[in-house]
Each structure stands twice: as C-alpha cells, then as structure tokens.
Scaffold this active site. Structure first.
Site, mmCIF file in Angstrom:
data_model
loop_
_atom_site.group_PDB
_atom_site.id
_atom_site.type_symbol
_atom_site.label_atom_id
_atom_site.label_comp_id
_atom_site.label_asym_id
_atom_site.label_seq_id
_atom_site.Cartn_x
_atom_site.Cartn_y
_atom_site.Cartn_z
ATOM 1 C CE1 TYR A 140 -4.279 -1.687 0.403
ATOM 2 C CE2 TYR A 140 -2.725 -3.366 1.094
ATOM 3 C CZ TYR A 140 -3.981 -3.012 0.656
ATOM 4 O OH TYR A 140 -4.927 -3.976 0.465
ATOM 5 C CE LYS A 191 1.819 -18.905 -0.339
ATOM 6 N NZ LYS A 191 1.267 -20.256 -0.074
ATOM 7 C CG ASP A 224 -1.798 -21.123 1.224
ATOM 8 O OD1 ASP A 224 -1.253 -20.721 2.275
ATOM 9 O OD2 ASP A 224 -1.253 -21.955 0.472
ATOM 10 C CG ASP A 248 -7.910 -5.029 1.676
ATOM 11 O OD1 ASP A 248 -9.085 -4.973 2.090
ATOM 12 O OD2 ASP A 248 -7.538 -4.522 0.602
ATOM 13 C CG ASP A 252 -13.690 -7.755 1.934
ATOM 14 O OD1 ASP A 252 -13.604 -6.890 2.835
ATOM 15 O OD2 ASP A 252 -14.110 -7.506 0.789
HETATM 16 P P1 ATP Z 1 -14.061 -0.635 -1.651
HETATM 17 O O1 ATP Z 1 -13.286 -0.946 -2.869
HETATM 18 O O2 ATP Z 1 -14.325 0.825 -1.438
HETATM 19 O O3 ATP Z 1 -13.639 -1.354 -0.411
HETATM 20 P P2 ATP Z 1 -15.887 -2.628 -2.485
HETATM 21 O O4 ATP Z 1 -15.797 -2.675 -3.950
HETATM 22 O O5 ATP Z 1 -15.215 -3.658 -1.646
HETATM 23 O O6 ATP Z 1 -15.513 -1.171 -1.949
HETATM 24 P P3 ATP Z 1 -18.219 -2.148 -1.048
HETATM 25 O O7 ATP Z 1 -18.695 -0.806 -1.413
HETATM 26 O O8 ATP Z 1 -17.569 -2.295 0.255
HETATM 27 O O9 ATP Z 1 -17.392 -2.671 -2.232
HETATM 28 O O10 ATP Z 1 -19.407 -3.164 -1.044
HETATM 29 C C1 ATP Z 1 -19.544 -4.293 -1.899
HETATM 30 C C2 ATP Z 1 -21.027 -4.616 -1.959
HETATM 31 O O11 ATP Z 1 -21.471 -5.077 -0.681
HETATM 32 C C3 ATP Z 1 -21.842 -3.376 -2.238
HETATM 33 O O12 ATP Z 1 -21.971 -3.188 -3.602
HETATM 34 C C4 ATP Z 1 -23.119 -3.631 -1.528
HETATM 35 O O13 ATP Z 1 -24.013 -4.312 -2.359
HETATM 36 C C5 ATP Z 1 -22.720 -4.497 -0.351
HETATM 37 N N1 ATP Z 1 -22.556 -3.679 0.864
HETATM 38 C C6 ATP Z 1 -21.435 -3.077 1.314
HETATM 39 N N2 ATP Z 1 -21.654 -2.405 2.436
HETATM 40 C C7 ATP Z 1 -22.961 -2.566 2.720
HETATM 41 C C8 ATP Z 1 -23.820 -2.098 3.764
HETATM 42 N N3 ATP Z 1 -23.382 -1.315 4.766
HETATM 43 N N4 ATP Z 1 -25.116 -2.460 3.732
HETATM 44 C C9 ATP Z 1 -25.583 -3.246 2.745
HETATM 45 N N5 ATP Z 1 -24.840 -3.714 1.741
HETATM 46 C C10 ATP Z 1 -23.545 -3.383 1.714
#
Ligand code: ATP
Length: 355
Positions: A140, A191, A224, A248, A252
């Site tokens: 980053y 890793k 992994d 990160d 997720d």
């Molecule tokens: P970033 O790249 O900014 O981390 P990302 O591409 O990982 O963003 P997010 O915006 O975090 O995507 O969210 C991915 C999907 O998860 C969104 O498009 C949405 O549908 C769902 N999502 C994220 N946060 C929420 C929330 N607080 N409530 C409901 N749905 C959500």
C-alpha cells in the site's frame, strides 16, 4: 470538575458512507445525551461532492484541527464513480492513515447472532476473533512503477515494503491486545514459504515478541491455509496478526462469517493520539441513496471509538443493541430484515436511550 470534552471529527465521505455516518452521529449524540458522555462533534464537508465542487480534498487546516484538537475521527466510506482516479479518497484516507501513522487496523471478526452464521453446524459463538492488520506498509505504500507500458515487453512492479519497526509494532499491538482482553492465542498469518525475505522477518519478529507474553499461546498459518481453516473451523482463531494486503483480503472473507460487509467494523489507531474509525465496507454505489445501507457496522464502529475514549461499557452496550436489532429483525435486507437505514438507526438510538 467537568470531564474532558472529546472532540470527534466526522467525515461522511461518499455513497452509503454519508447514510451510515448519519446514523453513527445519532448514536454518538444519544450516548452524549442519555449517558452523559462529554462529546463534541465537528462536521467536515469532505468527499467527492466537495472535490467536484471546488477541488478540495484534505486541507492542511482540517488535518491540523484533527491532530491538535480531536480524540477521534468517524469516517464513512470513500469512493465515487464520478472521481475514477479517487484523488479525494487518496488524500483523505492516506492523509489520516499515513499522516497520523495509524499503524494498527483492528478488525473484529465476530458473528453476533446465530441467524448470521453461514456455516453449516456452527453457531455465532464459533466466530469471535480480532484481526490486527498492519496499516502503513506492505504494497500500500505505492512503491514501484511501470516500464515499457503498452508494449509487448511491459513490466509492472509493486514493491512490498516491510520494516523491522513496522512489523514489530503491529505484532506487539496484537499481543498487548490479547493480554489486555484476556484472549488466549495469537496467530501470525503470512506467506513465508513464498515471500522468503519479507515474511521470514514477520515470523522471526513474531517469535521474538512472543517471548514477552509467555502466558499466550501462539500459532502460525500460511495465508492460504488460514483462508481454508477460517471457513472449516473459525473457532480455532482468537487474535490474528498479518500484513496490510492479507489483512485486507482475509477480513472480507471474515465479514462473510459476520453477516456481510454491513456488519464489519474497524479502528485505525496507534497507542497514543487520535484514532480513525470506519466501517470496513466501501461506498457501495450500487445501493447508495436508497436507504438500503446497513448501518450496524457503523454502530459497532462507534462502539470501538467509545472504547478508544475510555468507555468500553458503551461498546458492550452497542454490541447488545446490534444483537437485539438482528434478533427482532429491525434491520436491513442484507441481514434478514426489511427496514431502512434510518429506521435501524432510530431503533438503536431508542435502545441506547433506554440503556
Ligand atoms: P471498496 O473498494 O471501497 O472497499 P468494495 O468494492 O469492496 O468497496 P463495497 O462498497 O464495500 O465494495 O461493497 C460491496 C457490496 O457489498 C456493495 O456493492 C453492496 O451491495 C454491499 N454492501 C457493502 N456495504 C454494505 C452495507 N453497509 N449495507 C448493505 N450492503 C452493503
């Protein structure tokens, strides 16, 4: 004698960030009014709208106010399709994270209700860990470059930066946290079989630091294997420390065990000074402006902020409020309800007022 007033900078950001932060602000105000917490909120109009209006991203005056006067920042989410280069987001997020050297990204991966647990044969209590993600180094830092771009011979390099100081301080923070919170085990996730230089450093420093915490068990997993085991048996993990990139990614995956991104909170802190608190999710342009955003990640994030200010009992209360909201299905569609962002926020505020 009056208690020290804590100033909180509020930066809603973009997309659903503005919607969930509005609810977070209501919760902070309820804690202030109903529980007498000495909070003062400073609202900063920063985000894509402001950038598109007058080019402002993260003014030095705002940075100085936050540094000199504030105890914490509540941030929504950054990212707007109208600013594809993310210039504003980079200045604001990196300005806070790197500018204030917030090297600990603490991400609880806890499933708060059985109805949110997606794994067969598991219950919420099987997932209760805290991930410490290194927040100021790794890939980053943006070091690297492209050579012969657009030609068949092109080369693209991103450097993975790991310093002894940076690695040691995040590992120590994870062990300190485990000790303070009565946790039993700390895992390092790396890793080192492929990243033989950088992650050999992580493993070596981890083993050295561990000797200062003899009461804690330790473990190591390749990233992994960690992903595999997180789904197979999340109960084996307690406190996990890892690098910026892996942190990160694995959080997720962890969020999927919590009920989704709408349930995942995070803190960006260092032991002294201002902390920055933000839900893990992004600005979600696909659902922005529709009242569909789940504000519970932000409510949990406000809880972490209150612990940072010395009010861990407020965080415990907010976690219970979130459980109640899920239990009574006063929640958004992503976690099984049919309520709007604002209705969920109102419900949490009502619960806070009742104590
Ligand atoms: P970033 O790249 O900014 O981390 P990302 O591409 O990982 O963003 P997010 O915006 O975090 O995507 O969210 C991915 C999907 O998860 C969104 O498009 C949405 O549908 C769902 N999502 C994220 N946060 C929420 C929330 N607080 N409530 C409901 N749905 C959500």
């Amino acid at each position: 004698m009056s208690a020290t007033v804590h100033k909180i900078a509020v930066i809603p950001g973009d997309g659903i960030g503005t919607e969930v932060v509005a609810e977070g602000v209501k919760v902070l105000e309820a804690l202030r009014d109903a529980r007498g917490r000495p909070l003062e909120l400073l609202h900063f109009d920063l985000g894509a709208d402001r950038y598109l209006r007058d080019g402002t991203t993260f003014p030095a005056a705002v940075r100085d106010t936050i540094r000199d006067e504030c105890s914490a920042v509540l941030l929504g989410a950054m990212g707007d399709p109208r600013v594809p280069g993310m210039e504003h987001a980079r200045d604001i997020i990196f300005g806070l994270r790197f500018g204030f050297d917030l090297y600990c990204n603490i991400r609880p991966v806890a499933c708060l209700h059985d109805s949110l647990m997606p794994l067969k044969g598991r219950t919420a209590k099987d997932c209760d860990m805290v991930v410490f993600r290194e927040n100021t180094e790794g890939v980053y830092v943006g070091m690297g470059g492209q050579f012969k771009r657009g030609t068949p011979d092109e080369v693209a390099i991103n450097e993975d930066l790991n310093t002894r100081k940076g690695v040691e301080r995040i590992i120590r923070a994870a062990f300190d946290y485990a000790r303070r919170h009565g946790r039993r085990k700390v895992h390092v996730v790396d890793k080192s079989n492929a990243m033989r230089h950088a992650h050999e450093l992580w493993g070596r420093v981890f083993r050295e630091v561990a000797t200062d915490y003899p009461e804690l068990e330790t473990g190591h997993q390749y990233v992994d294997a960690f992903c595999f085991n997180l789904i197979r048996d999340p109960a084996q993990f307690d406190v996990v420390v890892t690098c910026n990139l892996f942190g990160d990614i694995v959080t997720d995956l962890g969020a999927s065990l919590q009920g989704g991104l709408g349930m995942a909170a995070s803190a960006n802190v260092r032991p002294d000074g201002v902390g920055m608190f933000e839900p893990v999710h992004g600005s979600a342009p696909d659902i922005a402006g529709q009242g569909k955003a789940n504000p519970l990640a932000t409510v949990l994030t406000v809880g972490m902020l209150m612990t940072h200010l010395g009010h861990a009992d407020d965080e415990a209360l907010l976690i219970e409020c979130v459980r109640t909201a899920i239990d009574r299905r006063v929640c958004t569609a992503d976690v099984g309800g049919d309520r709007s962002t604002r209705e969920v926020g109102d419900f949490i505020v009502e619960l806070v007022r009742r104590g």
